[in-house]
Scaffold this active site. Structure first.
Site, PDB file in Angstrom:
ATOM      1  N   PRO A   1      31.238 -14.975  10.553  1.00  0.00           N
ATOM      2  CA  PRO A   1      32.692 -15.281  10.075  1.00  0.00           C
ATOM      3  C   PRO A   1      33.659 -14.286  10.996  1.00  0.00           C
ATOM      4  O   PRO A   1      33.290 -12.894  10.753  1.00  0.00           O
ATOM      5  CB  PRO A   1      32.721 -14.788   8.651  1.00  0.00           C
ATOM      6  CG  PRO A   1      31.491 -13.777   8.470  1.00  0.00           C
ATOM      7  CD  PRO A   1      30.656 -14.182   9.599  1.00  0.00           C
ATOM      8  N   MET A   2      34.654 -14.976  11.812  1.00  0.00           N
ATOM      9  CA  MET A   2      35.441 -14.052  12.524  1.00  0.00           C
ATOM     10  C   MET A   2      36.875 -14.430  12.192  1.00  0.00           C
ATOM     11  O   MET A   2      37.246 -15.491  12.654  1.00  0.00           O
ATOM     12  CB  MET A   2      34.851 -13.978  14.069  1.00  0.00           C
ATOM     13  CG  MET A   2      33.509 -13.548  14.133  1.00  0.00           C
ATOM     14  SD  MET A   2      33.095 -13.709  16.067  1.00  0.00           S
ATOM     15  CE  MET A   2      32.617 -15.468  15.989  1.00  0.00           C
TER      16      MET A   2
ATOM     17  N   CYS B   1      34.247  -5.637   6.448  1.00  0.00           N
ATOM     18  CA  CYS B   1      35.385  -5.662   7.312  1.00  0.00           C
ATOM     19  C   CYS B   1      36.063  -4.377   7.337  1.00  0.00           C
ATOM     20  O   CYS B   1      36.447  -3.486   6.407  1.00  0.00           O
ATOM     21  CB  CYS B   1      36.554  -6.810   6.879  1.00  0.00           C
ATOM     22  SG  CYS B   1      38.074  -6.877   7.988  1.00  0.00           S
TER      23      CYS B   1
ATOM     24  N   GLY C   1      25.380  -6.944  15.205  1.00  0.00           N
ATOM     25  CA  GLY C   1      25.691  -6.111  16.162  1.00  0.00           C
ATOM     26  C   GLY C   1      24.993  -5.895  17.507  1.00  0.00           C
ATOM     27  O   GLY C   1      23.879  -6.028  17.625  1.00  0.00           O
ATOM     28  N   ASP C   2      26.018  -6.029  18.515  1.00  0.00           N
ATOM     29  CA  ASP C   2      25.729  -5.765  19.946  1.00  0.00           C
ATOM     30  C   ASP C   2      24.690  -6.932  20.502  1.00  0.00           C
ATOM     31  O   ASP C   2      23.626  -6.459  21.174  1.00  0.00           O
ATOM     32  CB  ASP C   2      24.818  -4.453  20.104  1.00  0.00           C
ATOM     33  CG  ASP C   2      25.963  -3.077  19.799  1.00  0.00           C
ATOM     34  OD1 ASP C   2      27.161  -3.707  19.786  1.00  0.00           O
ATOM     35  OD2 ASP C   2      25.505  -2.080  19.959  1.00  0.00           O
TER      36      ASP C   2
ATOM     37  N   ARG D   1      30.712 -11.045  18.488  1.00  0.00           N
ATOM     38  CA  ARG D   1      31.631 -11.111  19.749  1.00  0.00           C
ATOM     39  C   ARG D   1      30.806 -11.628  20.932  1.00  0.00           C
ATOM     40  O   ARG D   1      31.882 -12.133  21.939  1.00  0.00           O
ATOM     41  CB  ARG D   1      31.912  -9.550  19.899  1.00  0.00           C
ATOM     42  CG  ARG D   1      32.795  -9.140  19.022  1.00  0.00           C
ATOM     43  CD  ARG D   1      33.309  -7.539  19.073  1.00  0.00           C
ATOM     44  NE  ARG D   1      32.041  -6.833  19.056  1.00  0.00           N
ATOM     45  CZ  ARG D   1      31.649  -5.530  19.257  1.00  0.00           C
ATOM     46  NH1 ARG D   1      32.584  -4.948  20.278  1.00  0.00           N
ATOM     47  NH2 ARG D   1      30.593  -4.941  18.967  1.00  0.00           N
TER      48      ARG D   1
END
Length: 317
Positions: free
Chosen positions: A16-17, A99, A200-201, A224
């Site tokens: 979710p972004m 968040c 993450g990453d 991302r």
């Protein structure tokens, strides 16, 4: 892959972004293999007190199912009311406790809840009472480097009836800087009976494979790394460890499809404003990307976006 009563085709998820994972973006990533996609972060207060405008974030389509809905807030009763309101909008409900954005934290939501384990427990307990949907929670490693309490919050989530926990192994203080500490995912997995989802990453398929190997996590959530790169999902699901990157013509086709989906769902004005960032991401790593980005950001119509995109990628081909 199972989370509670929900059976999924695979264990690769789209995070979710806020401002990113809208319906068109989810449709694109779903087509590239995501087993589960999450809505943008949705305000519980907004749903309860300003329902029509906030509910626009819940627009969905059959092509992206199953959809997970993520809520954020700080009041257990309000979150429970919001959860009841979205019972029929998604196949899974997620509570955001990770968040780091100041506006969210200032209201006592997101990663601010990591500093209040009792409130976090009350929220999960209240939501669990009102929904039969699978319930998950997304957390960080802690508020800062001296208050790493992801194991405590994970155990609380399990005790209060959560069906899975997602861990982004950075603290709130770190934001998105530094390196994600994947060892925290491994530690959490060793402590819990319910599934643990690692995040993450994750920027290339090799990262996804390595996270799975090093942490034994039950699922992986990309964020991302998927910006302008839905091929990350396809490649992460492939058997090969050396996937071929998309050629410019492939990038152009997906970028234009994304543009048309956005136009269909949101109209020309919103598409002109919101698709610029996505189109720029599709161009990353190509030789003429800088001039393309300048042209995209100067465009005054959706047709200008189309023309610039076709011209750029055809030239790159």
């Amino acid at each position: 892959m199972r989370i509670g009563s929900l059976t999924l085709t695979n264990n690769l998820f789209l995070a979710p972004m806020a401002g990113i994972s809208d319906l068109p973006f989810r449709q694109i990533t779903k087509a590239f293999g995501a087993g589960l996609v999450f809505s943008e972060m949705i305000s519980a207060n907004g749903l309860v007190f300003d329902g029509r405008r906030t509910r626009a974030l819940l627009r969905s389509s059959a092509q992206e199912q199953p959809l997970a809905v993520q809520l954020f807030g700080s009041d257990p009763d309000i979150l429970a009311r919001a959860a009841a309101l979205v019972e029929d909008d998604g196949a899974l409900l997620d509570i955001n406790m990770g968040c780091p954005v100041k506006k969210v934290v200032r209201g006592g939501a997101g990663s601010a809840l990591l500093r209040e384990p009792t409130r976090a427990a009350a929220i999960l307990r209240a939501v669990r009472r009102v929904t039969a949907r699978p319930l998950t929670v997304k957390i960080r490693s802690g508020w800062d480097g001296v208050s790493l309490n992801f194991l405590e919050i994970g155990r609380i989530a399990q005790e209060e009836g959560a069906d899975a926990v997602t861990l982004h192994p950075r603290t709130r203080a770190e934001g998105f800087t530094g390196k994600a500490r994947w060892e925290h995912i491994r530690e959490l997995k060793a402590q819990l009976r319910i599934p643990v989802i690692g995040s993450g990453d994750l920027f290339q398929a090799a990262d996804v494979h390595t996270m799975r190997q090093l942490t034994s996590c039950d699922a992986v959530m990309v964020a991302r790394g998927s910006y302008g790169n839905p091929w990350l999902l396809r490649d992460s699901l492939a058997a090969t460890t050396a996937p071929q990157p998309p050629v410019p013509a492939e990038r152009m086709a997906v970028a234009l499809e994304h543009l048309e989906l956005h136009l269909e769902h949101f109209g020309a004005h919103r598409t002109l404003g919101e698709m610029r960032k996505h189109l720029c991401w599709y161009s990353r790593g190509l030789s003429g990307a800088a001039s393309y980005r300048a042209r995209i950001n100067a465009a005054t119509s959706v047709e200008a976006l189309r023309e610039a995109t076709r011209a750029f990628f055809l030239a790159e081909s």
